[in-house]
Structure formats: structure tokens, C-alpha cells
Design a protein around this motif. Sequence first.
Motif, PDB file in Angstrom:
ATOM      1  N   GLU A 167       0.833  -1.208   0.000  1.00  0.00           N
ATOM      2  CA  GLU A 167       0.000   0.000   0.000  1.00  0.00           C
ATOM      3  C   GLU A 167       0.865   1.255   0.000  1.00  0.00           C
ATOM      4  O   GLU A 167       0.571   2.228  -0.699  1.00  0.00           O
ATOM      5  N   PHE A 168       1.928   1.220   0.811  1.00  0.00           N
ATOM      6  CA  PHE A 168       2.826   2.382   0.842  1.00  0.00           C
ATOM      7  C   PHE A 168       3.490   2.607  -0.508  1.00  0.00           C
ATOM      8  O   PHE A 168       3.624   3.741  -0.975  1.00  0.00           O
ATOM      9  N   TRP A 208       2.616   9.044   5.303  1.00  0.00           N
ATOM     10  CA  TRP A 208       1.703   7.944   4.966  1.00  0.00           C
ATOM     11  C   TRP A 208       1.272   7.183   6.216  1.00  0.00           C
ATOM     12  O   TRP A 208       0.087   6.895   6.408  1.00  0.00           O
ATOM     13  N   SER A 229      -2.610   7.325   7.597  1.00  0.00           N
ATOM     14  CA  SER A 229      -3.329   6.088   7.302  1.00  0.00           C
ATOM     15  C   SER A 229      -3.596   5.284   8.565  1.00  0.00           C
ATOM     16  O   SER A 229      -3.946   4.098   8.487  1.00  0.00           O
ATOM     17  N   PHE A 271      -5.679   8.826   2.042  1.00  0.00           N
ATOM     18  CA  PHE A 271      -4.804   7.661   2.170  1.00  0.00           C
ATOM     19  C   PHE A 271      -5.603   6.362   2.260  1.00  0.00           C
ATOM     20  O   PHE A 271      -5.054   5.327   2.628  1.00  0.00           O
ATOM     21  N   LEU A 330      -6.708   4.863  -3.303  1.00  0.00           N
ATOM     22  CA  LEU A 330      -5.397   4.659  -3.907  1.00  0.00           C
ATOM     23  C   LEU A 330      -5.453   3.614  -5.020  1.00  0.00           C
ATOM     24  O   LEU A 330      -4.829   3.785  -6.070  1.00  0.00           O
ATOM     25  N   PHE A 385       1.161   4.320  -2.903  1.00  0.00           N
ATOM     26  CA  PHE A 385       1.108   5.763  -2.656  1.00  0.00           C
ATOM     27  C   PHE A 385       2.407   6.447  -3.091  1.00  0.00           C
ATOM     28  O   PHE A 385       2.391   7.508  -3.722  1.00  0.00           O
ATOM     29  N   ALA A 386       3.542   5.833  -2.763  1.00  0.00           N
ATOM     30  CA  ALA A 386       4.837   6.455  -3.048  1.00  0.00           C
ATOM     31  C   ALA A 386       5.083   6.576  -4.542  1.00  0.00           C
ATOM     32  O   ALA A 386       5.637   7.585  -5.008  1.00  0.00           O
TER      33      ALA A 386
END
Length: 986
Positions: A824-825, A873, A877, A909, A914, A828-829
Amino acid sequence: MGRNSISAAESAVDDAAAPAFHSIRDRFAFKRNNSYSATAAFSRSSKATPSSHKTSRSHHHHKRKLSWSPFRGKSWFYLCIFAVIFTFALASMVLQSSITSVIRQGVGGDRMRWRWSLNEGLKLGSSLEFVPVRRLELDGSRLDWLRSQPRIGVRPPRICLILGNMKEDPSALMLYSVMKNLKDLGYVLKEPFCSVPLIWIIQEDTLASRLQLYESMGWDHLISNWKNAFSRANVVVFPEFSFPMLYSMLDTGNFFVIPGSPVDVWAAESYSKTHSKSQLRKENGFDNDDLLVVILGSSFFYYELAWDYTVAMHDLEHLLIKHAGSNDVGFTSKFIFLSGNSSKDYTDALQDFAARLGLNQGSLKHYGLNSDVNGIIMMADMVLYGSSQDEQGFPSLLTRAMSFGIPIIAPDYPIIRKYVVDGVHGIIFRKNDPEALRNAFSLLISEGKLSRVANSVASSGRLRAKNMFAEECIIAYANLLEYTFDFPSDVLLPSRASQLNKSIWEWSFFRRELDRISSNTKNLYLEGSLEMNSSIVYDLEEDMINYVTIKNVTQDHSEDLEEDKPTILDWEILSELESSEEVERLEREEIEERMEKDIGEWDDIYRNARKSEKLRFETNERDEGELERTGQPICIYEIYNGAGGWPFLHHGSLYRGLSLSTRARRLSSDDVDAVSRLPILNDTYYRDILCEIGGMFSIANGIDDIHKRPWIGFQSWRAAGRKVSLSKKAEEVLEKTIQENTKGDVIYFWACLDTDGGIVGNNDLLTFWSTCDIMNAGRCAFEDAFRKMYGLPSTVEALPPMPEGGGHWSALHSWVMPTPSFLEFIMFARMFVDSLHSLHITSIEPPDCSLGFSAPEKKHCYCRLSELLVNVWAYHSARKMVYIDPHTGLLKEQHPVEQRKGFMWAKYFNITLLKSMDEDLAEAADDNDHPYRTWLWPLTGEVYWQGVYEREREERYRLKMDKKRKTKEKLLDRLKHGYRQKTLGG
């Protein structure tokens, strides 16, 4: 490394190799300056007469008015003097060619120093200068532009000082004084760290004396190794202008000269404590009432030294006749010429000249530089600098004479006037003017003794010499640091070097060492260097040469230095063996082809082939660490880029290396090659701007192929370098905590964001976002990238709130989290980095980075901002953030989730949002609808959306139906024609 001399045998070797050295001299930084020049960097202008012999001779004839026509009515006495001087000059030139080695001007005692001589001698009035290949202009500071920019620094610039030894000597005094003043400018001394600019200060010529021997003996690999070592330094600094010429064989364009050292003052003061003037005169056969005048020539051009002394004698002729050729003056004057070596021929020629002028017996004496130079200067009443060479640096022996408290007389060269005030620190006369020299000489003598003016000049000169070069030397080093170093955005800029007014050498800290000098110390350069092995140069020679030691090479080269080379007979035997082996191989192949073989059934062959494919080894066979990781719940990937990070990496079941460069992977290891998993990292531009987060993208790209554990972690190699990596105790605590607490979404981190570097001490006023600004040249750019990522209008706030006080934040990409959370990170990144990259896309190729001031910051543009990304994040989140002390393993929750309520921007988030954004981008990439050129997002990982899934499902269904059709046709064909097996090879 000590200032060592070489043996007579080595001097002979050097002498034999001289032609080879001179043949390559034109490749180095030598310059004949026969006309006025203002282009030499770090030097003063040179005023020189034309260098032809004819012009030089006519010039001096004009000064002496000895041409034949104008002097028909003059006395023949002047003609005799001219003939004597010309004869002496010719004899001196012949004697000079017999000198086998040249002695460095500051050396006394029993050791001779190596110095090359110029085959093509410089003519009268010309000069030799060191001209650097790459000129470093230090007048205009590189920091002037940075000081005009808005900047909030939180830590001082850090420098490291590496010493060859801990002896208290002039080198240590100079370095201590420089570092103390740099500390006043705002620098901080820290322990060594990787990838830093290197300034190498060389204050001796031991290696230079060996280079000539290396070349003559053919050890080119030694020269190559030293040249590679010199090229590693950003700048190689020498204290004298002669040194870079001696080391010119190793010059890679980074040589620089900062003149000035307390070495001569140190030598004079230490020598004065153990010797007296009267005792020295008695030992050398002089009376206490004798007026001794020491005459010095050029401090560099020893091969053509005869011209210096010819000119000096021309200017001194009337003084010599008046004070050394007559007893009417009421006192005895003796003139001592200090030059070359202690050659009997030199002394004889000088005495012959004295006799021809009718001077008193013993009024002229010669001492070589291999004698007790300190004693000769100390027992003198005055020192005359009689060189015709305008040098770049202040003559070293003049500095030593001033330090002894001896009044000096010198011509009006620019370098002399720069440091000496006429009538205060010494007497300056107009060069090539005998009348001006006589007037200067008369100022210092009164009734056979030194006058009040001489005593005043001697006292003032001694005080002046003590710190004469200190301020200029220290400021030059401060400017050199500003020129060489890159100052990151979070570093406090040092003060201007111009603020260092009235800087001096720190004598008070070295006074005890001067008082400890023993009575048997004769020369500074010999102290602590009586053994040849005292220098590291010789130790390195032994390491790099296994079959012979250069120090044992004799003058006649009697040792057999040839390697065991194969003879013609050896090559013939080897050729016969290869031929016989080739014949046997061909015969064996022919026999095997004619023999019948049972190839077996087709099904067995097919089955064996499939089995061999399944048993094929992987590219990197798993090592012991990989076997230990089997069954482990966690794996921490240590990210590095280059072999310099290898010593900082860990081993064992918990860690695995992640190399950002294919060529920089550790040998015999199972480190992950990030480039093979993410091809964009093969482009150095993207690898540099992404840094560690690029390695994370490579792991997330097809993660099931590389990582099948429930927890995943990362750690930069810099964490170990900064001593914030996990200790054994902390590792055990982390593994135990993960195994016991399987539920919950938690991120554990151990490297904290330290905004002040431990210097300022109080960071309560620094918020998370102000720290981000400091680390990114005053422009964090998170708000702009976040707004562009979500398409927010300018009227909507786009900077997520972060708590202002208390708590730790993660840094250096050193954390652990569940594998699903990691994906998930990364989702987003990837989108955030792509949005940040789109802000920097301009017409410039490559784009210019606005997140840094220095060149390294611009090169690694997104690194510092991406380092903070995990904190934003995790905070918004609703991930639990736990700090684990890397040394003790103590766990402490940071920014509890309960306290975040009302502050989190959870809607931005949310995983559903996402995923939706990720699918939209994937659809655009699948349709080749790129929002800007060189779109970064599709290159950082998997491109997958519902359309791709449906297309893949349709492709699988088509292949399935096609297979069914072919099977049905095959059955119908068998029913119609029957079963028939094809022949092998048919």
C-alpha cells in the motif's frame, strides 16, 4: 613520513636516470617565464629580462660600463677585475656540472637531499614558476551566492582530519592553527564518513625522491598506484612551490600550493636552545670580533647557481674590496657563500677569486647546504640575499635568518616587499644596483659592529617571522574548504574567511615540545627520521614489490631482478603438447561417431529433458544466509549503491543486500539486483534521483517472486555508518515482538530524524514541515506534489497536518512493516514521486532540481523528500508507529492513534481511493496516454487495471478454445486414418 635522505648508491641511480626524467619534463607544469607574465595562478607577476645568453651578458656589461670602446681612457685595473669575474663564472659553471645531486635549501646536518637539475639551464634574469594544470580561483567564494539565498541551517559543516602520526612538530603546529581558526568560522570536527571531498596535505618530498628511482628501475606499477592515490584527492596541497614540480609525475590536475609554514621558525628556536653564537664561531674558526656576512643565492635553481653568485659578486665587488681587501677599516670582515654542497673545487675556486681581487686570506669562505646550515646562519652578523631570480615563494633561509634575529638585506623583488617592510623588518635595495647595495650595507655597520638600525631590524624581523605566513595560510585553507566542499541545505554556512583577522600560529600549545628539544638535535628535518624505514613510503614499497626491496638495490645493479621468463625451448614443448592433445581429441570424436548408440524411446528422452530443466540452477545459488532465512517471518533488505557500502552491511538470516547497481553487488552473495527487477534503475539519472526508494520499487515489482514472508523491512547502509543500525539485542527484541503480536498494522522504525545533528540541542521550534524545508533548500515541495497528485484546486489546503511537538520520526529508510502494508505504501509512493517528478519536467534535459543547493543535492533530487514520505503515509493512514531503540531494544509508541483523531486526512490515504487512482494511471499507460514526456509512473512498477485483467482472461480463454479445437481435429483424424507414429527426425 619523514624527510629522509637517500644513500649514495641511490644517488647514483638517480643520476643515471636523469636523462629519462628530463625527456618527459615538458609534459609537466614547468614554465620558463622570460617575459612579464600575469597569467600564473596563485603567483605573483614575474619581471624577467630576455633569456638569451647574449642579451644577459650585454645587460651586465652595460651596468658595469666595461665595453671596450668607452673605456680606452680608463684604468686597466677594471679590465683585470672583469677578466677575473668572467674566469670565475666559467669555472663555476664547469664545477656545477660535476655535482651529482642537489641539496634542498633548508637541510643541514650529515644527510644530502635529492633534487633534480635542469638540463636546459635558465639564463640570467629569467625565472621558473609552478603553473597548475587546473587553476583554483579562491578570490571569489563559492558561498557568496548561497549566503544571499534564504536558508535555515541546523547543523555546522563537518570535517575530518587524518594525521600520519601524533608527533608534535611544525606540521602539527600548522594544522592545529588552521583547524582552530576553521572552528571559529563554524566548522565541526567529526569522525570519518563515506563519500567526502578529500584534501591531501603533503609537507615532505620523500616520495618525490623515490619516483625517479621507480622510473629508472622500470617499476611503472608503483608510479601508477601512487598516481591513482593522488587522483583520489580533490586537491593535493603543498607548502612550497618547488614541491609540485618534484611531484609532477603524479600530477592529475589537482595540485595546489598554499605557501607558509612555521617550519623555519621552529627550526631556529629549537636550534637556539642548544647552541650559542660564540661556540659556533669557535668551532668554525671565526673570532667573535669578525663581521660575518652570509650570502644566499636562489633557493631553487642550484644547477645554474653560478650566475647568481656572479651577479652577487658583481654587486659586492666594491664592498669586498673595501671590507675584505683592506685593513684600514679597523675591523675584519668575512663573507660566507652558502650554496650547493661542500665541494673542495668550489672552495678552491672561491679562494682563487679572492686572491685575484687581492682580498685578505680567509675573507671568503664557502659552505654547502649539506653542512650545518642553522649554525652558519646563527653565527652570522647579517644575511644578504644575492639571487637574481624572482621567485614565487618567500626564500626559506631568509625566514630562518629572521627567526634567528639576524638582520637581512634583500633586493626589491615583489615577494620580498610583500612580507618585509624596508627599514623595519630588513633592508631592501634596488636590484642590480651596486650603489644601493653599498648604502644598505652601510646602514647596518657602525665602527666595525652592528649599528642601532641593525639591532632594531633584527629584533623586528624576528617578531615578524614568528607569524609572518600564519594569517595568509589559514585564510587560504578556509577559502579552499569553501571551494572544495558542497554544503547541504541543512548545514549552517561558515563565516567568511575575511573575518579571521590577525591569525597566528598556536605556539602556546607546542611550547612544551620546543622546551623538550634535546641537546643533540642538529636539524629539524633529521629529527625522528634517522631511520629510512620511518616513512610509510618504504613500507608501501615492500607491500607492492614482493621480489625485491628498492632500498637494497646497489649502485652497480648487481642483483638479478629479472623474472623467470619462458625460453624458446619451453614454447616449443608447449606447442607439441597442444598438438598431441588436439590429435587425440579428434580421434576420440571419430570413434564415438562410428559406434552404435541406443537412444531409447522418445518418451524417455522427453521426460529426461523436462527433468533437467526443472533441476537447472538459479543465477545466484542460495548461500548459507538464504538457507537460514527459510521459515523466518521477516527479512530486512539493506540498500546500497557501490562497493563503499559493503563494510556497513550485515550478515545472517535477518538481512539481505539490495544493490542499486549490477556491477556493485557483493561477490559470492545472494544480494538482490534491483536493476534486473526494475530496468529504469539502469539509467543513472533515475537511479540517482530515486536513491533508496528506487530499490523499494524494485522489490515491490513482482514481490511474490522474491519475498514470501509476512513482514518486510528496509535499512540504508548509511544507518550503520551513523551508528543507528540495530544491535543484536534490538534484533532479538524486534523478532520476538513480531512473532508474539501477529495482529495489527504496525510500523517499527529505529533511525530517527535528527534535525539539529546533536549540535543545536533544542529543536522544539522546528516542526516536521520546517525540517522538510531545511533538508530541501528551503522548498519542501510536498504541498505542490500532493496537490498535483490528487488534482486539488489552489483554494484547498494541500499540506497534511503533522504534530509540532514531541515524538520521533523515521529517517534513513530504516523500518519494518507487514508486507501488505508495504505494498500500500509503495502504491502511494509511486504516484507521489511521479507527481513530484512532473513538477521538474522542463525544456532542460536533464531537468534542473529545485530541492537542493549543492551539486550532490541536485544529483539526488528526490532522496531527502522520499525519506520523509513514510512518516506522512503512516501517520494519516492510522498505522501504529513504534520506535525501537537501536542499542537497547526499548520499544516506545510514537504519536498514538488516539491522539491523531481530528488531524488525520484519512480520505486521501484510503486504500480504495489509492487503488482507484492506480487503476486510472494503469489504464492511461495501457492506452499510451502519457500526461508528460518520459512518464515516470509506468517505469517504477507493475501496470495493472481491470482492462488488463479482462484482456489476459480473454487471451487465456482463446488459448484454451484453440487447444480444444486442435485436440478435436486430432481425434477426428485418427478415427479417419488410424493412429500412425511419426519417425524420429521425420
